[in-house]
Design an enzyme around this catalytic site. Sequence first.
Site, PDB file in Angstrom:
ATOM      1  N   SER A 218       0.824  -1.211   0.000  1.00 42.46           N
ATOM      2  CA  SER A 218       0.000   0.000   0.000  1.00 42.46           C
ATOM      3  C   SER A 218       0.855   1.257   0.000  1.00 42.46           C
ATOM      4  CB  SER A 218      -0.921  -0.007   1.209  1.00 42.46           C
ATOM      5  OG  SER A 218      -0.119   0.014   2.374  1.00 42.46           O
TER       6      SER A 218
ATOM      7  N   ALA B 193       2.645   2.854  -5.401  1.00 46.13           N
ATOM      8  CA  ALA B 193       2.288   1.970  -6.532  1.00 46.13           C
ATOM      9  C   ALA B 193       1.013   1.185  -6.207  1.00 46.13           C
ATOM     10  CB  ALA B 193       3.438   1.019  -6.849  1.00 46.13           C
TER      11      ALA B 193
ATOM     12  N   LYS C   7       1.062  -5.489   5.076  1.00 40.66           N
ATOM     13  CA  LYS C   7       1.489  -6.228   6.272  1.00 40.66           C
ATOM     14  C   LYS C   7       1.499  -5.329   7.507  1.00 40.66           C
ATOM     15  CE  LYS C   7       6.433  -5.579   5.743  1.00 40.66           C
ATOM     16  NZ  LYS C   7       7.751  -6.134   5.682  1.00 40.66           N
TER      17      LYS C   7
ATOM     18  N   GLN D 247      11.035  12.010   0.514  1.00 40.70           N
ATOM     19  CA  GLN D 247      11.124  13.459   0.749  1.00 40.70           C
ATOM     20  C   GLN D 247      11.152  14.240  -0.549  1.00 40.70           C
ATOM     21  OE1 GLN D 247      14.576  14.294   3.142  1.00 40.70           O
ATOM     22  NE2 GLN D 247      13.812  13.165   4.897  1.00 40.70           N
ATOM     23  N   GLY D 248      12.055  13.814  -1.442  1.00 43.03           N
ATOM     24  CA  GLY D 248      12.429  14.638  -2.595  1.00 43.03           C
ATOM     25  C   GLY D 248      11.251  15.078  -3.417  1.00 43.03           C
ATOM     26  N   GLY D 249      10.619  14.169  -4.139  1.00 42.09           N
ATOM     27  CA  GLY D 249       9.487  14.561  -4.959  1.00 42.09           C
ATOM     28  C   GLY D 249       9.289  13.623  -6.114  1.00 42.09           C
TER      29      GLY D 249
ATOM     30  N   GLU E  82      17.510  18.213  -8.585  1.00 46.19           N
ATOM     31  CA  GLU E  82      18.223  17.181  -7.816  1.00 46.19           C
ATOM     32  C   GLU E  82      19.352  16.622  -8.660  1.00 46.19           C
ATOM     33  OE1 GLU E  82      15.419  14.329  -6.209  1.00 46.19           O
ATOM     34  OE2 GLU E  82      14.449  15.860  -4.993  1.00 46.19           O
TER      35      GLU E  82
ATOM     36  N   HIS F 285      21.923   6.134  -0.791  1.00 48.34           N
ATOM     37  CA  HIS F 285      21.716   7.585  -0.867  1.00 48.34           C
ATOM     38  C   HIS F 285      22.940   8.254  -0.260  1.00 48.34           C
ATOM     39  CE1 HIS F 285      20.022  11.554  -0.460  1.00 48.34           C
ATOM     40  NE2 HIS F 285      18.985  11.167  -1.175  1.00 48.34           N
TER      41      HIS F 285
ATOM     42  N   ARG G 272      23.695  10.294  -8.362  1.00 50.32           N
ATOM     43  CA  ARG G 272      23.815   9.786  -7.001  1.00 50.32           C
ATOM     44  C   ARG G 272      24.986   8.822  -6.798  1.00 50.32           C
ATOM     45  NH1 ARG G 272      18.026   8.301  -4.760  1.00 50.32           N
ATOM     46  NH2 ARG G 272      17.787  10.542  -4.749  1.00 50.32           N
TER      47      ARG G 272
ATOM     48  N   HIS H 109      19.216   2.742   0.291  1.00 51.56           N
ATOM     49  CA  HIS H 109      18.064   3.620   0.041  1.00 51.56           C
ATOM     50  C   HIS H 109      17.039   3.013  -0.907  1.00 51.56           C
ATOM     51  CE1 HIS H 109      15.946   7.388  -0.477  1.00 51.56           C
ATOM     52  NE2 HIS H 109      16.211   7.437  -1.769  1.00 51.56           N
TER      53      HIS H 109
ATOM     54  N   ARG I  12      19.570   4.615 -10.296  1.00 46.96           N
ATOM     55  CA  ARG I  12      18.310   5.344 -10.494  1.00 46.96           C
ATOM     56  C   ARG I  12      18.515   6.853 -10.363  1.00 46.96           C
ATOM     57  NH1 ARG I  12      14.605   7.479  -7.068  1.00 46.96           N
ATOM     58  NH2 ARG I  12      15.603   6.558  -5.240  1.00 46.96           N
TER      59      ARG I  12
ATOM     60  N   LEU J  67       9.025   7.744  -7.475  1.00 48.89           N
ATOM     61  CA  LEU J  67       7.585   7.977  -7.295  1.00 48.89           C
ATOM     62  C   LEU J  67       6.920   8.008  -8.669  1.00 48.89           C
ATOM     63  CD1 LEU J  67       7.391  10.654  -4.416  1.00 48.89           C
ATOM     64  CD2 LEU J  67       7.245   8.177  -4.248  1.00 48.89           C
TER      65      LEU J  67
HETATM   66  C1  SIN Z   1      15.700  12.414  -1.860  1.00 48.33           C
HETATM   67  O1  SIN Z   1      14.870  13.215  -1.441  1.00 48.33           O
HETATM   68  O2  SIN Z   1      16.888  12.668  -1.937  1.00 48.33           O
HETATM   69  C2  SIN Z   1      15.237  11.059  -2.274  1.00 48.33           C
HETATM   70  C3  SIN Z   1      14.594  11.103  -3.565  1.00 48.33           C
HETATM   71  C4  SIN Z   1      14.768   9.805  -4.295  1.00 48.33           C
HETATM   72  O3  SIN Z   1      15.306   8.853  -3.749  1.00 48.33           O
HETATM   73  O4  SIN Z   1      14.412   9.760  -5.457  1.00 48.33           O
END
Ligand code: SIN
Length: 535
Positions: A21, A24, A43, A55-57, A121, A237, A283, A344, A379, A385
């Site tokens: 949940s 996705a 679960k 957090q990021g978006g 980012e 991360h 990253r 991460h 990634r 997201l």
């Molecule tokens: C972040 O806010 O740095 C994470 C975003 C992500 O992992 O795509």
Amino acid sequence: MSYERNRVPPEVKSDFLIIGSGLAGLYAALYASKFGKVTVLTKSTVEESNSFWAQGGIAAAIDPEDSAWFHIKDTLRAGRGLCNERAVELLVNEGIERVTDLIDLGMEFDMGDKGLDLGLEGGHTKRRILHAGGSSTGREIVSFLITAVEKNPGITKHESTGVVEFLSRDGRCYGALALDSDFEHRVFSAGSTILATGGASALYERTTNPGGSTGEGISIAYQSGARVTDMEFVQFHPTAFYSEDGGSFLISEAVRGEGAHLISTEGRRFMADYSDLGELAPRDVVSRSIYKEMKESGKDYVYLNLKHMDAEIIKSRFGNIYLACREFGVDITMDMIPVAPAAHYTIGGVSTGLRGETNIKGLFACGEVACSGVHGANRLASNSLLECVVFAKRAVDGALQSTDSATGMPGELLSNLTDCHLSGSSDAEQKTYIECRKNISSIMNRNVGMVRSGAGLQEAARELKECSGYLDKLTGYFKIKLNMILQVSLLIVRFSQFREESRGVHIREDFPVENPGWKSHIVLERGKEPQILKV
Ligand code: SIN
């Protein structure tokens, strides 16, 4: 698996069974509800997904200065030659549509003076990250979808209900067997089963993920005969808060996007020594650079410095990070933040095609649990997201288009299950489970972390196999859980041993360079030899 037999498990029938949940799972549930009856299993609770904590978006090329072409190019460059290019095109192009759908449904992203406030980012050449509630994007989107799911009479959700196995026969999945919070078995049968259980980064001691992200979905699918792909690619991360007691939480990449600097413990801003993109390099590059700096200094962290940035903007844009750091005595408007890489995101997972289809009929997967190859070997930030919403819809479409939807569970499959009941585990067993889980996460951190070696991986495999001795001390729920955790950990080790090169997030000390001969995916099916698929 053997059960104590004393009770007939109740059966819940639906057209779509969604397991998980996070973003996705919720998106798939809402979309699928237009076409039939939906059951969602989780679960824990719907608030405990990894997406909830993102957090990021969500990245989308919607700015007039941007285009799908730039976003595709950035994603492919980050993926180090292993992206499935068609999957990337779909991600980016349909991503714009899915984000627009969310806005049309009423999801409110943060606005600036000239419309949507788009962030930047690492690895992105344009401002294209939509965020909500500052750095609480996951929480805002997931809460928005939870409200929609709760209002939808076509969707029934079962919390604290963990799947223990798929009900499959002759290469077809008919649903799942799950345990509810009273350790009672429940049978969930469905025409199509969509797996959306997230990743496995909480297998590591240092992680940005909630504790439940231990990859059970990957294990259940693998045990049922589903193929898994690229499990060696665990993304670290670069900037997770560092504390000596091991506690860590994410400091969003968006903070660097707004101008924060990475500083060595000797006080040197170092990223320009490693990449022209400085702090906004992809990253994998930033994590490797931090690792090198830590190795040179002998310290377990570097610093993230925001002191030159406007204090009021920091507090409003990154309010939750400001508050979390304050709890550790760090005022990010005045003090530098100690940071180090932490596990991460699970890039590998259950092998899927472009409509979420797996090699098991009736079983689909989407989001972090799946591997369509969209992220390649690394990634791009905030593409996850986006992947959730794009590929959740595609998985439901895949299920709708599938010509062999199950019409009912074969009688003999059901009769084999009758009377099964699993007794709850004792407190002593819970203690043993927790102890073993701790051991596993420390093994993973020590020898299967960001930088790996053949010798370290061999040692990890040996130690993990030793941990399987704990299984004899457990029964019931904890035995099943531990078995899954060990299996996913061993898959990561096995895949990492196999890939004798360094590419993207997979770094081998003993094979330090990218090898063009390894421009391939690794695919494994239980009981078979790994397959190497050239890109
Ligand atoms: C972040 O806010 O740095 C994470 C975003 C992500 O992992 O795509």
